[in-house]
Enzyme design. Structure first.
Site, PDB file in Angstrom:
ATOM      1  N   ALA A 109       0.869  -1.179   0.000  1.00 41.64           N
ATOM      2  CA  ALA A 109       0.000   0.000   0.000  1.00 41.64           C
ATOM      3  C   ALA A 109       0.905   1.228   0.000  1.00 41.64           C
ATOM      4  O   ALA A 109       2.055   1.161   0.450  1.00 41.64           O
ATOM      5  CB  ALA A 109      -0.881  -0.024   1.238  1.00 41.64           C
ATOM      6  N   GLY A 152       0.678  -4.998   1.089  1.00 34.34           N
ATOM      7  CA  GLY A 152      -0.565  -5.083   0.315  1.00 34.34           C
ATOM      8  C   GLY A 152      -0.364  -5.700  -1.061  1.00 34.34           C
ATOM      9  O   GLY A 152      -1.294  -6.257  -1.642  1.00 34.34           O
ATOM     10  N   GLU A 155      -0.602  -9.303  -0.452  1.00 28.90           N
ATOM     11  CA  GLU A 155      -2.013  -9.585  -0.120  1.00 28.90           C
ATOM     12  C   GLU A 155      -2.891  -9.564  -1.367  1.00 28.90           C
ATOM     13  O   GLU A 155      -3.843 -10.335  -1.481  1.00 28.90           O
ATOM     14  CB  GLU A 155      -2.502  -8.569   0.920  1.00 28.90           C
ATOM     15  CG  GLU A 155      -1.833  -8.792   2.270  1.00 28.90           C
ATOM     16  CD  GLU A 155      -2.149  -7.695   3.275  1.00 28.90           C
ATOM     17  OE1 GLU A 155      -1.878  -6.518   2.958  1.00 28.90           O
ATOM     18  OE2 GLU A 155      -2.679  -8.004   4.345  1.00 28.90           O
ATOM     19  N   GLU A 175       5.022  -4.977   7.131  1.00 28.98           N
ATOM     20  CA  GLU A 175       4.272  -3.913   7.816  1.00 28.98           C
ATOM     21  C   GLU A 175       4.756  -3.670   9.230  1.00 28.98           C
ATOM     22  O   GLU A 175       4.674  -2.539   9.743  1.00 28.98           O
ATOM     23  CB  GLU A 175       2.772  -4.250   7.857  1.00 28.98           C
ATOM     24  CG  GLU A 175       2.058  -4.141   6.519  1.00 28.98           C
ATOM     25  CD  GLU A 175       2.064  -5.435   5.707  1.00 28.98           C
ATOM     26  OE1 GLU A 175       2.933  -6.298   5.954  1.00 28.98           O
ATOM     27  OE2 GLU A 175       1.209  -5.570   4.835  1.00 28.98           O
TER      28      GLU A 175
HETATM   29  N1  CO8 Z   1       4.635   3.219  -0.785  1.00 25.44           N
HETATM   30  C1  CO8 Z   1       4.981   4.354  -1.384  1.00 25.44           C
HETATM   31  N2  CO8 Z   1       6.085   4.474  -2.134  1.00 25.44           N
HETATM   32  C2  CO8 Z   1       6.864   3.381  -2.284  1.00 25.44           C
HETATM   33  C3  CO8 Z   1       6.539   2.150  -1.698  1.00 25.44           C
HETATM   34  C4  CO8 Z   1       5.355   2.096  -0.914  1.00 25.44           C
HETATM   35  N3  CO8 Z   1       4.934   0.955  -0.353  1.00 25.44           N
HETATM   36  N4  CO8 Z   1       7.494   1.271  -2.005  1.00 25.44           N
HETATM   37  C5  CO8 Z   1       8.382   1.929  -2.783  1.00 25.44           C
HETATM   38  N5  CO8 Z   1       8.001   3.190  -2.960  1.00 25.44           N
HETATM   39  C6  CO8 Z   1       8.674   4.240  -3.722  1.00 25.44           C
HETATM   40  C7  CO8 Z   1       9.844   4.810  -2.986  1.00 25.44           C
HETATM   41  O1  CO8 Z   1       9.440   5.775  -2.048  1.00 25.44           O
HETATM   42  C8  CO8 Z   1      10.661   5.374  -4.110  1.00 25.44           C
HETATM   43  O2  CO8 Z   1      10.079   6.570  -4.519  1.00 25.44           O
HETATM   44  P1  CO8 Z   1      10.989   7.923  -4.578  1.00 25.44           P
HETATM   45  O3  CO8 Z   1      12.003   7.624  -5.626  1.00 25.44           O
HETATM   46  O4  CO8 Z   1      10.019   8.972  -4.980  1.00 25.44           O
HETATM   47  O5  CO8 Z   1      11.592   8.090  -3.236  1.00 25.44           O
HETATM   48  C9  CO8 Z   1      10.431   4.368  -5.243  1.00 25.44           C
HETATM   49  O6  CO8 Z   1       9.237   3.673  -4.901  1.00 25.44           O
HETATM   50  C10 CO8 Z   1      11.534   3.358  -5.362  1.00 25.44           C
HETATM   51  O7  CO8 Z   1      11.726   2.753  -4.101  1.00 25.44           O
HETATM   52  P2  CO8 Z   1      13.174   2.622  -3.392  1.00 25.44           P
HETATM   53  O8  CO8 Z   1      14.042   3.759  -3.783  1.00 25.44           O
HETATM   54  O9  CO8 Z   1      12.949   2.422  -1.940  1.00 25.44           O
HETATM   55  O10 CO8 Z   1      13.722   1.305  -4.112  1.00 25.44           O
HETATM   56  P3  CO8 Z   1      14.715   0.217  -3.506  1.00 25.44           P
HETATM   57  O11 CO8 Z   1      15.039  -0.686  -4.632  1.00 25.44           O
HETATM   58  O12 CO8 Z   1      15.821   0.870  -2.783  1.00 25.44           O
HETATM   59  O13 CO8 Z   1      13.838  -0.596  -2.428  1.00 25.44           O
HETATM   60  C11 CO8 Z   1      11.869  -1.728  -1.602  1.00 25.44           C
HETATM   61  C12 CO8 Z   1      12.731  -1.326  -2.822  1.00 25.44           C
HETATM   62  C13 CO8 Z   1      12.661  -2.728  -0.737  1.00 25.44           C
HETATM   63  C14 CO8 Z   1      10.628  -2.397  -2.132  1.00 25.44           C
HETATM   64  C15 CO8 Z   1      11.546  -0.482  -0.773  1.00 25.44           C
HETATM   65  O14 CO8 Z   1      11.008   0.517  -1.652  1.00 25.44           O
HETATM   66  C16 CO8 Z   1      10.536  -0.725   0.306  1.00 25.44           C
HETATM   67  O15 CO8 Z   1      10.900  -1.222   1.360  1.00 25.44           O
HETATM   68  N6  CO8 Z   1       9.279  -0.331   0.086  1.00 25.44           N
HETATM   69  C17 CO8 Z   1       8.247  -0.427   1.086  1.00 25.44           C
HETATM   70  C18 CO8 Z   1       7.745  -1.856   1.245  1.00 25.44           C
HETATM   71  C19 CO8 Z   1       6.706  -1.914   2.335  1.00 25.44           C
HETATM   72  O16 CO8 Z   1       6.951  -1.628   3.483  1.00 25.44           O
HETATM   73  N7  CO8 Z   1       5.471  -2.338   1.953  1.00 25.44           N
HETATM   74  C20 CO8 Z   1       4.367  -2.438   2.879  1.00 25.44           C
HETATM   75  C21 CO8 Z   1       3.562  -1.177   2.828  1.00 25.44           C
HETATM   76  S1  CO8 Z   1       2.302  -1.136   4.047  1.00 25.44           S
HETATM   77  C22 CO8 Z   1       1.092  -2.123   3.419  1.00 25.44           C
HETATM   78  O17 CO8 Z   1       1.154  -2.619   2.324  1.00 25.44           O
HETATM   79  C23 CO8 Z   1      -0.085  -2.307   4.293  1.00 25.44           C
HETATM   80  C24 CO8 Z   1      -1.142  -3.129   3.620  1.00 25.44           C
HETATM   81  C25 CO8 Z   1      -2.410  -2.747   4.201  1.00 25.44           C
HETATM   82  C26 CO8 Z   1      -3.589  -3.396   3.581  1.00 25.44           C
HETATM   83  C27 CO8 Z   1      -3.503  -3.493   2.144  1.00 25.44           C
HETATM   84  C28 CO8 Z   1      -4.722  -3.048   1.559  1.00 25.44           C
HETATM   85  C29 CO8 Z   1      -4.430  -2.097   0.493  1.00 25.44           C
END
Ligand code: CO8
Length: 300
Positions: A109, A152, A155, A175
């Site tokens: 998400a 998400g 999921e 999460e």
């Molecule tokens: N949300 C928003 N932006 C994101 C997300 C995210 N989940 N994941 C990546 N991005 C963005 C980054 O902010 C970045 O944007 P910007 O260049 O503008 O800063 C761009 O994508 C590229 O990401 P990274 O630079 O971080 O790329 P890396 O290769 O270094 O890392 C990762 C990749 C490991 C995937 C890293 O981006 C990461 O850890 N992302 C977050 C993963 C996460 O925590 N996901 C869980 C989110 S919470 C959730 O899903 C709750 C679910 C709730 C219910 C679902 C119903 C919808």
């Protein structure tokens, strides 16, 4: 030039067989047209997903927010939901594929969109209440996962009926690292799929697992040769070539295993099985077997 009696007979016979052939060809084309016409029509365009028909009867929906690694914000999720429903309602579609990019199926998400939300807002607006869209679709859904499927994103994939993964797939529920828990079914579906201990480990540590481990745990089938999307199209085409009623009933019956007790599920399966004897496809399928020919499904 005058024709003799035998030449007339020959002319009439060939004209009649041409008319009969044309009629049956027309019937064949028009019945197929009925099933494929809506597929050929221009479809809605979406800002955050790409929709295509890579093969007859197959809808391919590609998540398309590459810069954000397909993070699911409200507009993105609305597009996914609308495109999935549109494909489900299209009589020309027999199976739906959901995929992302090489780098990410979906990284979860959208954290940037969620970060300032209050409990009151989440609760009163029933945040993500319509999240379970895929589970309500009649058509089978195949998730083709490459790269990150996190939070998400995982999921979303877990709601599909069949999960295929590229060797690059990285699955997890991180999460806990954000001070929350999975909210789109992850705790429940993973517990059912891989058992308590493994589900706990993923949810409580946020550890990300690779494709091989996910396959060993029974979450996905890894496609090691060729592209995972091509393999998904193959599986979807195979499903789309079957009778739609039997496919729909099979999907409903397997899904019942996750919602009913064994006794209820067995009774439900048996009633569906009995009901299929009222369909033309059952008569056709069994007649085709006995007559050693291919079945011509009419989905009726
Ligand atoms: N949300 C928003 N932006 C994101 C997300 C995210 N989940 N994941 C990546 N991005 C963005 C980054 O902010 C970045 O944007 P910007 O260049 O503008 O800063 C761009 O994508 C590229 O990401 P990274 O630079 O971080 O790329 P890396 O290769 O270094 O890392 C990762 C990749 C490991 C995937 C890293 O981006 C990461 O850890 N992302 C977050 C993963 C996460 O925590 N996901 C869980 C989110 S919470 C959730 O899903 C709750 C679910 C709730 C219910 C679902 C119903 C919808």
């Amino acid at each position: 030039m005058r024709l003799g009696a035998s030449q007339w007979r020959c002319f009439l016979r060939s004209t009649m067989s041409f008319v009969a052939l044309s009629r049956s060809t027309f019937r064949h084309i028009s019945s197929n047209a009925r099933f494929f016409s809506t597929s050929l029509r221009a479809r809605r365009e979406y800002a955050n997903v790409l929709v295509s028909r890579p093969s007859p009867g197959v809808a391919l929906i590609t998540l398309n927010r590459p810069k954000a690694l397909n993070a699911l914000n409200a507009a993105h999720f609305q597009d996914i939901s609308d495109a999935m429903k549109e494909a489900d309602e299209d009589v020309g579609v027999g199976a739906i594929i959901l995929t992302g990019s090489e780098r990410a199926f979906a990284a979860g998400a959208d954290i940037k969109e969620m970060k300032d939300k209050s409990f009151a807002e989440a609760y009163t607006t029933n945040f993500l209440a319509d999240w379970e869209v895929i589970t309500k679709l009649k058509k089978p859904v195949i998730a083709a996962v490459s790269g990150y499927a996190l939070g998400g994103g995982l999921e979303l994939a877990l709601q599909a009926d069949i999960l295929l993964a590229a060797p690059s797939a990285q699955l997890g529920q991180p999460e806990v690292n954000l001070g929350v828990i999975p909210g789109g079914g992850g705790t429940q579906r993973l517990a059912l799929l891989i058992g308590k201990s493994r589900a706990m480990e993923l949810v409580l540590t946020g550890r990300i697992i690779g494709a091989d481990e996910a396959e060993r745990w029974g979450i996905v089938r890894v496609v090691r040769e060729g592209s995972v999307v091509d393999e998904a199209v193959k599986v979807a085409s195979d499903i789309a070539s079957k009778g739609r009623i039997a496919v729909g009933a099979g999907k409903e019956a397997v899904n019942a295993a996750f919602e009913m007790s064994l006794a209820e599920g067995l009774r439900f399966e048996k009633r569906l099985f009995h009901a299929l004897f009222s369909t033309k496809d059952q008569k056709e399928g069994m007649a085709a077997f006995v007559e050693k020919r291919r079945a011509e499904w009419t989905h009726s």
